[in-house]
Design an enzyme around this catalytic site. Sequence first.
Site, PDB file in Angstrom:
ATOM      1  N   SER A 146      36.835  36.132  36.013  1.00 30.91           N
ATOM      2  CA  SER A 146      37.772  37.094  36.670  1.00 30.91           C
ATOM      3  C   SER A 146      37.621  37.403  38.142  1.00 30.91           C
ATOM      4  O   SER A 146      38.421  37.693  39.060  1.00 30.91           O
ATOM      5  CB  SER A 146      38.338  38.288  35.908  1.00 30.91           C
ATOM      6  OG  SER A 146      37.194  39.193  35.774  1.00 30.91           O
ATOM      7  N   SER A 147      36.268  37.402  38.541  1.00 34.42           N
ATOM      8  CA  SER A 147      35.784  37.827  39.784  1.00 34.42           C
ATOM      9  C   SER A 147      35.795  36.780  40.991  1.00 34.42           C
ATOM     10  O   SER A 147      35.168  35.644  40.750  1.00 34.42           O
ATOM     11  CB  SER A 147      34.368  38.217  39.506  1.00 34.42           C
ATOM     12  OG  SER A 147      33.491  38.147  40.680  1.00 34.42           O
TER      13      SER A 147
END
Length: 214
Positions: free
Chosen positions: A10-11
Amino acid sequence: MPLDFYYTISSPPCRSVLLLAKTLGLELNMKKIDLLKREQHTPEFLKINPQHTVPTLVDSGFTVWESHAILGYLVNQYGKDDSLYPREPKKRAVIDQRLHFDTGVLFPRMASYFLALRAGKKPDEDITAKLEEALQFLDKFLEEQDWVAGSTISIADYAYVADMSLTDVLGYDMSKFPNVVKWYSKVKKTIEGYDEIHNAAVIVLKQMIHSHPE
Ligand SMILES: N[C@@H](CCC(=O)N[C@@H](CS)C(=O)NCC(=O)O)C(=O)O
């Protein structure tokens, strides 16, 4: 040469490194860190990175974190040439400026907007105005040049394109930033493997917004 890569999909900073590694043909030994389970605070990971952030890279015992530093390191160490991070001082200075802008302005402002939504709140005026301003700056950067830091693609484009995935899940109206829209559509097609990495992230980011864990 084992390249241990600590990441979470998700980063955006993690995904910028994944995209660059693909371009450079590097095989990463993927080590997932679940931030929701606070795995970045385990004694083992803190020994590697006391700042407990992902991405973190360990290259045969050499450790580096901060995505922009990792991007530069990978090109310097493994690039077939320096085209993505030219050694020529002026070209490099502009790329460095763009990378610092991402670290200090663009990514934090996008993250604040995302975190508000994730907490189930409408981002307040200040958060929204700051994101708008950052995107206006980016639109200006792209007014007279095709890529984020000049006339050719560089690691700055890798950093920024990964951030842009957030606008895809935020439901953010990008039409006010035509140069960004044009660049985003071009860079997505240029970077190999973009769709695969991006689509995997969008699923997770959407789940995060829906679950409102805070
Ligand atoms: N500027 C840093 C940002 C790194 C960062 O904030 N990573 C977040 C995930 S996007 C993180 O690791 N958060 C967990 C923590 O700080 O404990 C970079 O580009 O690497």
